[in-house]
Design a protein around this motif. Structure first.
Motif, PDB file in Angstrom:
ATOM      1  N   ASN A  18       0.252  14.701   5.927  1.00  0.00           N
ATOM      2  CA  ASN A  18       1.862  14.160   6.676  1.00  0.00           C
ATOM      3  C   ASN A  18       1.762  14.120   8.173  1.00  0.00           C
ATOM      4  OD1 ASN A  18       4.410  13.068   6.568  1.00  0.00           O
ATOM      5  ND2 ASN A  18       5.222  15.427   6.606  1.00  0.00           N
ATOM      6  N   GLY A  19       1.012  15.254   8.791  1.00  0.00           N
ATOM      7  CA  GLY A  19       1.155  15.595   9.536  1.00  0.00           C
ATOM      8  C   GLY A  19       0.025  14.460  11.198  1.00  0.00           C
ATOM      9  N   MET A  20      -0.264  13.652  10.022  1.00  0.00           N
ATOM     10  CA  MET A  20      -1.416  12.805  10.032  1.00  0.00           C
ATOM     11  C   MET A  20      -1.139  11.524  10.883  1.00  0.00           C
ATOM     12  SD  MET A  20      -5.437  13.849   9.129  1.00  0.00           S
ATOM     13  CE  MET A  20      -5.506  15.384   8.255  1.00  0.00           C
ATOM     14  N   CYS A  21      -0.318  11.235   9.824  1.00  0.00           N
ATOM     15  CA  CYS A  21       0.329  10.092  10.398  1.00  0.00           C
ATOM     16  C   CYS A  21       1.947  10.323  10.230  1.00  0.00           C
ATOM     17  CB  CYS A  21       0.304   9.264   9.023  1.00  0.00           C
ATOM     18  SG  CYS A  21       0.723  10.061   7.801  1.00  0.00           S
ATOM     19  N   LYS A  22       2.452   8.662  11.083  1.00  0.00           N
ATOM     20  CA  LYS A  22       4.032   8.715  11.369  1.00  0.00           C
ATOM     21  C   LYS A  22       4.805   8.395   9.860  1.00  0.00           C
ATOM     22  CE  LYS A  22       2.661   6.126  15.701  1.00  0.00           C
ATOM     23  NZ  LYS A  22       2.949   5.183  16.367  1.00  0.00           N
ATOM     24  N   SER A  23       4.078   8.364   9.373  1.00  0.00           N
ATOM     25  CA  SER A  23       4.854   7.865   7.819  1.00  0.00           C
ATOM     26  C   SER A  23       3.752   7.330   6.794  1.00  0.00           C
ATOM     27  CB  SER A  23       5.805   7.169   7.578  1.00  0.00           C
ATOM     28  OG  SER A  23       5.892   5.681   8.277  1.00  0.00           O
ATOM     29  N   PHE A  24       4.313   7.852   5.248  1.00  0.00           N
ATOM     30  CA  PHE A  24       3.247   7.174   3.968  1.00  0.00           C
ATOM     31  C   PHE A  24       4.052   7.113   3.194  1.00  0.00           C
ATOM     32  CE2 PHE A  24       2.454  11.673   3.483  1.00  0.00           C
ATOM     33  CZ  PHE A  24       2.475  12.125   1.760  1.00  0.00           C
ATOM     34  N   GLU A  25       3.686   6.289   1.948  1.00  0.00           N
ATOM     35  CA  GLU A  25       4.741   5.590   1.306  1.00  0.00           C
ATOM     36  C   GLU A  25       4.585   5.457  -0.616  1.00  0.00           C
ATOM     37  OE1 GLU A  25       9.300   3.776   0.157  1.00  0.00           O
ATOM     38  OE2 GLU A  25       8.038   3.003   1.734  1.00  0.00           O
ATOM     39  N   PRO A  26       3.968   6.137  -1.055  1.00  0.00           N
ATOM     40  CA  PRO A  26       3.553   5.224  -2.403  1.00  0.00           C
ATOM     41  C   PRO A  26       4.366   4.953  -3.116  1.00  0.00           C
ATOM     42  CG  PRO A  26       4.133   7.651  -2.394  1.00  0.00           C
ATOM     43  CD  PRO A  26       4.320   7.848  -1.445  1.00  0.00           C
ATOM     44  N   VAL A  27       3.921   3.829  -3.525  1.00  0.00           N
ATOM     45  CA  VAL A  27       4.940   2.894  -4.047  1.00  0.00           C
ATOM     46  C   VAL A  27       4.770   2.275  -5.295  1.00  0.00           C
ATOM     47  CG1 VAL A  27       6.553   0.673  -3.955  1.00  0.00           C
ATOM     48  CG2 VAL A  27       6.351   1.396  -2.393  1.00  0.00           C
ATOM     49  N   MET A  28       4.995   2.377  -6.744  1.00  0.00           N
ATOM     50  CA  MET A  28       4.721   1.984  -7.935  1.00  0.00           C
ATOM     51  C   MET A  28       4.361   0.101  -8.096  1.00  0.00           C
ATOM     52  SD  MET A  28       5.120   4.476 -10.172  1.00  0.00           S
ATOM     53  CE  MET A  28       4.835   6.481  -9.811  1.00  0.00           C
ATOM     54  N   TYR A  29       3.633  -0.548  -8.728  1.00  0.00           N
ATOM     55  CA  TYR A  29       3.920  -1.864  -8.687  1.00  0.00           C
ATOM     56  C   TYR A  29       3.367  -2.057 -10.261  1.00  0.00           C
ATOM     57  CZ  TYR A  29       4.651  -2.286  -3.697  1.00  0.00           C
ATOM     58  OH  TYR A  29       5.084  -1.960  -2.362  1.00  0.00           O
ATOM     59  N   ASP A  30       3.878  -3.347 -10.535  1.00  0.00           N
ATOM     60  CA  ASP A  30       3.042  -3.981 -12.138  1.00  0.00           C
ATOM     61  C   ASP A  30       2.907  -5.222 -11.236  1.00  0.00           C
ATOM     62  OD1 ASP A  30       4.077  -2.114 -13.752  1.00  0.00           O
ATOM     63  OD2 ASP A  30       6.394  -3.414 -13.849  1.00  0.00           O
ATOM     64  N   VAL A  31       1.254  -5.734 -11.776  1.00  0.00           N
ATOM     65  CA  VAL A  31       0.752  -6.658 -11.407  1.00  0.00           C
ATOM     66  C   VAL A  31       1.521  -8.338 -11.977  1.00  0.00           C
ATOM     67  CG1 VAL A  31      -1.604  -8.410 -11.519  1.00  0.00           C
ATOM     68  CG2 VAL A  31      -1.901  -5.722 -11.330  1.00  0.00           C
ATOM     69  N   GLU A  32       1.679  -9.289 -10.936  1.00  0.00           N
ATOM     70  CA  GLU A  32       2.201 -10.245 -11.609  1.00  0.00           C
ATOM     71  C   GLU A  32       1.504 -11.546 -11.325  1.00  0.00           C
ATOM     72  OE1 GLU A  32       4.891 -10.818 -13.436  1.00  0.00           O
ATOM     73  OE2 GLU A  32       5.268  -8.879 -13.879  1.00  0.00           O
ATOM     74  N   GLY A  33       0.431 -11.492 -10.994  1.00  0.00           N
ATOM     75  CA  GLY A  33      -0.534 -12.295 -10.723  1.00  0.00           C
ATOM     76  C   GLY A  33      -2.100 -12.498  -9.636  1.00  0.00           C
ATOM     77  N   VAL A  34      -2.865 -12.375 -10.170  1.00  0.00           N
ATOM     78  CA  VAL A  34      -3.828 -12.512  -9.512  1.00  0.00           C
ATOM     79  C   VAL A  34      -4.406 -13.709  -9.518  1.00  0.00           C
ATOM     80  CG1 VAL A  34      -6.509 -11.565  -9.842  1.00  0.00           C
ATOM     81  CG2 VAL A  34      -4.484 -10.287 -10.675  1.00  0.00           C
ATOM     82  N   TYR A  35      -4.790 -14.692  -8.000  1.00  0.00           N
ATOM     83  CA  TYR A  35      -5.884 -15.980  -7.638  1.00  0.00           C
ATOM     84  C   TYR A  35      -7.178 -15.854  -7.806  1.00  0.00           C
ATOM     85  CZ  TYR A  35      -0.886 -16.019  -8.869  1.00  0.00           C
ATOM     86  OH  TYR A  35       0.671 -16.113  -9.760  1.00  0.00           O
TER      87      TYR A  35
END
Length: 105
Positions: free
Chosen positions: A88-105
């Motif tokens: 956290n001290g090395m970056c302005k911000s970080f945000e982990p977000v959980m996702y579900d895969v809805e499509g792969v092309y």
């Protein structure tokens, strides 16, 4: 190696880190160390990838876990709490977000 496909029974987490060109490589080294020494050894870890943009102002992380609770448990370990304070001290911000895969092309 990450395998990305719809309906895969796992939790996908995308984390973006906003940083500066002067800190980007230090941040990347800290993230690589965290994955090599701690994160990849946690229960439920499947795979991860780290990416840096051309301007060295953003790092993106793609990780996969067997269950969302596995990812959350990793974040609560004493070692990762300590490392995340440094990260956290090395970056302005970080945000982990959980996702579900809805499509792969």
């Amino acid at each position: 190696m990450p395998v990305i496909k719809k309906g895969q029974p796992c939790q996908t987490v995308l984390t973006t880190f906003e940083t500066t060109p002067g800190s980007a490589h230090d941040l990347m080294e800290a993230l690589q160390s965290a994955y090599a020494e701690v994160i990849s050894k946690q229960p439920g870890f499947i795979s991860a990838a780290l990416h840096i943009n051309d301007a060295q102002t953003r790092i993106a992380n793609y990780s996969q876990w067997q269950k969302r609770e596995d990812f959350q448990a990793m974040l609560r370990t004493e070692e990762m709490r300590k490392r995340n304070r440094v990260i956290n001290g090395m970056c302005k911000s970080f945000e982990p977000v959980m996702y579900d895969v809805e499509g792969v092309y």
